[in-house]
Design a protein around this motif. Structure first.
Motif, PDB file in Angstrom:
ATOM      1  N   THR A 186       0.827  -1.199   0.000  1.00 62.35           N
ATOM      2  CA  THR A 186       0.000   0.000   0.000  1.00 62.35           C
ATOM      3  C   THR A 186       0.857   1.242   0.000  1.00 62.35           C
ATOM      4  O   THR A 186       2.013   1.228   0.457  1.00 62.35           O
ATOM      5  CB  THR A 186      -0.920   0.000   1.222  1.00 62.35           C
ATOM      6  N   PHE A 187       0.344   2.311  -0.499  1.00 62.89           N
ATOM      7  CA  PHE A 187       1.084   3.562  -0.578  1.00 62.89           C
ATOM      8  C   PHE A 187       1.119   4.232   0.790  1.00 62.89           C
ATOM      9  O   PHE A 187       0.094   4.349   1.460  1.00 62.89           O
ATOM     10  CB  PHE A 187       0.408   4.475  -1.607  1.00 62.89           C
ATOM     11  N   ASN A 188       2.348   4.638   1.210  1.00 67.63           N
ATOM     12  CA  ASN A 188       2.544   5.339   2.481  1.00 67.63           C
ATOM     13  C   ASN A 188       3.006   6.745   2.186  1.00 67.63           C
ATOM     14  O   ASN A 188       4.153   6.957   1.723  1.00 67.63           O
ATOM     15  CB  ASN A 188       3.572   4.608   3.338  1.00 67.63           C
ATOM     16  N   PRO A 189       2.200   7.743   2.423  1.00 65.62           N
ATOM     17  CA  PRO A 189       2.609   9.123   2.073  1.00 65.62           C
ATOM     18  C   PRO A 189       3.760   9.637   2.935  1.00 65.62           C
ATOM     19  O   PRO A 189       4.426  10.594   2.557  1.00 65.62           O
ATOM     20  CB  PRO A 189       1.321   9.922   2.289  1.00 65.62           C
ATOM     21  N   GLN A 190       4.057   9.004   4.123  1.00 63.08           N
ATOM     22  CA  GLN A 190       5.135   9.468   4.995  1.00 63.08           C
ATOM     23  C   GLN A 190       6.499   8.924   4.570  1.00 63.08           C
ATOM     24  O   GLN A 190       7.535   9.422   5.016  1.00 63.08           O
ATOM     25  CB  GLN A 190       4.824   9.031   6.433  1.00 63.08           C
ATOM     26  N   ARG A 191       6.522   7.886   3.747  1.00 65.97           N
ATOM     27  CA  ARG A 191       7.777   7.273   3.336  1.00 65.97           C
ATOM     28  C   ARG A 191       8.454   8.130   2.282  1.00 65.97           C
ATOM     29  O   ARG A 191       7.842   8.531   1.309  1.00 65.97           O
ATOM     30  CB  ARG A 191       7.514   5.873   2.797  1.00 65.97           C
ATOM     31  N   LYS A 192       9.805   8.377   2.473  1.00 67.73           N
ATOM     32  CA  LYS A 192      10.570   9.167   1.526  1.00 67.73           C
ATOM     33  C   LYS A 192      11.458   8.245   0.709  1.00 67.73           C
ATOM     34  O   LYS A 192      11.996   7.266   1.229  1.00 67.73           O
ATOM     35  CB  LYS A 192      11.434  10.188   2.261  1.00 67.73           C
ATOM     36  N   PRO A 193      11.649   8.530  -0.578  1.00 69.66           N
ATOM     37  CA  PRO A 193      12.516   7.683  -1.399  1.00 69.66           C
ATOM     38  C   PRO A 193      13.983   7.783  -0.951  1.00 69.66           C
ATOM     39  O   PRO A 193      14.429   8.800  -0.432  1.00 69.66           O
ATOM     40  CB  PRO A 193      12.309   8.228  -2.805  1.00 69.66           C
ATOM     41  N   GLY A 194      14.743   6.688  -1.134  1.00 66.56           N
ATOM     42  CA  GLY A 194      16.144   6.642  -0.741  1.00 66.56           C
ATOM     43  C   GLY A 194      17.025   7.478  -1.634  1.00 66.56           C
ATOM     44  O   GLY A 194      16.602   7.995  -2.675  1.00 66.56           O
ATOM     45  N   PRO A 195      18.297   7.614  -1.241  1.00 63.71           N
ATOM     46  CA  PRO A 195      19.208   8.457  -2.050  1.00 63.71           C
ATOM     47  C   PRO A 195      19.496   7.869  -3.428  1.00 63.71           C
ATOM     48  O   PRO A 195      19.825   8.611  -4.354  1.00 63.71           O
ATOM     49  CB  PRO A 195      20.459   8.527  -1.189  1.00 63.71           C
ATOM     50  N   ASP A 196      19.372   6.533  -3.578  1.00 68.56           N
ATOM     51  CA  ASP A 196      19.616   5.915  -4.880  1.00 68.56           C
ATOM     52  C   ASP A 196      18.351   5.728  -5.701  1.00 68.56           C
ATOM     53  O   ASP A 196      18.344   5.016  -6.717  1.00 68.56           O
ATOM     54  CB  ASP A 196      20.300   4.565  -4.685  1.00 68.56           C
ATOM     55  N   HIS A 197      17.224   6.306  -5.245  1.00 68.69           N
ATOM     56  CA  HIS A 197      15.966   6.180  -5.985  1.00 68.69           C
ATOM     57  C   HIS A 197      16.045   6.943  -7.292  1.00 68.69           C
ATOM     58  O   HIS A 197      16.674   8.006  -7.363  1.00 68.69           O
ATOM     59  CB  HIS A 197      14.809   6.706  -5.119  1.00 68.69           C
ATOM     60  N   PRO A 198      15.449   6.435  -8.339  1.00 67.15           N
ATOM     61  CA  PRO A 198      15.512   7.150  -9.637  1.00 67.15           C
ATOM     62  C   PRO A 198      15.017   8.585  -9.560  1.00 67.15           C
ATOM     63  O   PRO A 198      15.447   9.421 -10.352  1.00 67.15           O
ATOM     64  CB  PRO A 198      14.630   6.304 -10.547  1.00 67.15           C
TER      65      PRO A 198
END
Length: 451
Positions: A407-419
């Motif tokens: 499920t989508f979590n609006p509080q989660r931030k993408p990692g530094p290696d995320h596109p």
């Protein structure tokens, strides 16, 4: 009514003959003025000299006519009219209809005008003439079968002895020939019944003159209006198959022949059904076929202006049975089921290689409830089922996924290696060697801010 005084013609003759006696007119002049021959003027002059003006009165004045009916017959006839054919206005028989029944039921042959005088004198009939707006009558068609008017008349035909109904009435425009059937309503099957009886009796007419009821014609809907299609009712489709045109009248006066015919039936037929004691539609229709319509046509029908008959021969009982039925298009589903009028029909497979699934079929329904399903003029075999069968795919359980969907979590931030964190060129040139930048990444911000 007996005459006691002198008539207008006798007074005129007395005035002319007085001129002969006093003013010296000749008998030739008197004969010319009175409009008689010279010999008749001599006879009148002889009677005038002998008796005066009274001599000019006809000798039968005040006497009973030699052709007069007996007083006993008059009393008997008037008694029968009061007992059997009288009643309130609207219920009592008129002189014409009463004369017919006196001859048929009581064996008394009497002239219509004689009976009319007797009934007027006794207060058993009154002249009730209603003047309406004048309309010029359309000239009759020349040929029998060229145009037949069709209409229904709602009336209390059985006067409470049975159910109310609608008399379906067909009248030929050229001859006035009539054919009637009594039913519950002015439905498509009622119209089909009277038209079929007409075809079996006389042949297929060239055209029908009807009104704008949805049974015969209808207005186009929005889709038909956009496509420019002419709407056709079930009855219209049947008439097209027979080659019959339908003309829709814009007013009751336009088809006045059948409208006036309704008035005749509402007077004569109601009273005749009362005399017969008829209380059902079936009994009334037998009477219409066997007695009423033949007698009505013998009395009122006339010869057409042209001798040619425009009726076409009847196509036969089998062809009429195929034409006079309701036809509806339906789609054959993948499981070979046709749904029609909230009922399901399972069609038997005709071929394994050429299945007409998702094709259009025609559901043909007869007046007796018989039903046929046709596909491309081929009759299909079928059986009725209680409900649409459930397919195998619908009966299987839905498989459970091995890996549950995150499920989508609006509080989660993408990692530094995320596109999303990469630069535009790095995302679009992934897998290619990028040139070494002239400025270090740490100095990009300062370099971009320099003038």
């Amino acid at each position: 009514m007996k005459r006691t005084g002198m008539s207008e013609r006798e007074l005129k003759r007395a005035a002319v003959l007085s001129r002969v006696a006093e003013a010296g007119w000749s008998l030739g002049q008197a004969a010319e003025r009175m409009g008689v021959s010279y010999r008749q003027a001599k006879r009148l002059w002889k009677r005038y000299r002998a008796q005066g003006a009274k001599g000019l009165v006809h000798g039968n004045v005040g006497r009973v006519s030699n052709r007069a009916k007996a007083k006993s017959l008059r009393r008997r006839v008037l008694s029968l009219i009061r007992k059997k054919y009288g009643g309130e206005v609207g219920e009592r028989f008129g002189p014409t209809l009463a004369t017919e029944h006196l001859g048929e039921e009581d064996g008394i042959e009497l002239g219509v005008e004689t009976l009319r005088v007797w009934m007027l004198a006794e207060g058993l009939w009154s002249r009730d003439r209603r003047r309406r707006a004048h309309r010029q009558r359309r000239e009759r068609k020349a040929h029998f079968g060229e145009l037949v008017q069709l209409d229904g008349s709602f009336h209390d035909w059985l006067e409470g002895r049975g159910p109310e109904g609608c008399l379906m009435n067909m009248v030929d425009d050229a001859t006035g020939t009539t054919l009637c059937r009594l039913g519950k309503e002015e439905t498509i099957w009622a119209a089909v019944g009277v038209l079929r009886a007409w075809i079996e009796r006389y042949g297929v007419p060239q055209a029908l003159y009807t009104d704008w009821k949805n049974v015969y014609v209808r207005e186009p809907n929005a889709g038909e209006r956009m496509r420019g299609e002419v709407p056709v009712t079930q009855f219209g489709r049947m008439c097209q198959a027979l080659g019959i045109e339908i003309w829709a009248a814009s007013s009751p006066q336009a088809k006045g022949r059948v409208e006036r015919n309704h008035g005749t039936h509402q007077d004569r037929l109601v009273k005749k059904l009362r005399r017969k004691g008829i209380g059902t539609h079936a009994h009334a229709n037998r009477y219409l076929v066997e007695e009423y319509c033949p007698q009505h046509n013998a009395r009122y029908a006339q010869t057409a202006a042209a001798p040619e008959d425009d009726h076409l021969p009847s196509p036969g009982v089998r062809k009429l049975a195929k034409i006079f039925r309701l036809e509806t298009e339906r789609v054959l589903s993948n499981d070979w089921v046709v749904q029609h009028e909230n009922r399901f029909y399972q069609v038997q497979r005709q071929s394994q290689h050429h299945a007409p699934t998702k094709g259009k079929v025609r559901v043909c329904e007869g007046e007796d409830g018989s039903l046929e399903i046709h596909y491309r003029e081929q009759k299909l075999k079928w059986k009725e089922i209680a409900a649409r069968p459930v397919s195998d795919q619908q009966g299987k359980e839905t498989p459970v996924r091995a890996t549950p969907r995150t499920t989508f979590n609006p509080q989660r931030k993408p990692g530094p290696d995320h596109p999303w964190r990469r630069g535009y060129q790095e995302r679009n040139l992934a897998g290619k060697a990028l040139p070494t930048p002239a400025i270090a990444p740490s100095s990009w911000a300062s370099a971009s801010a320099a003038p």
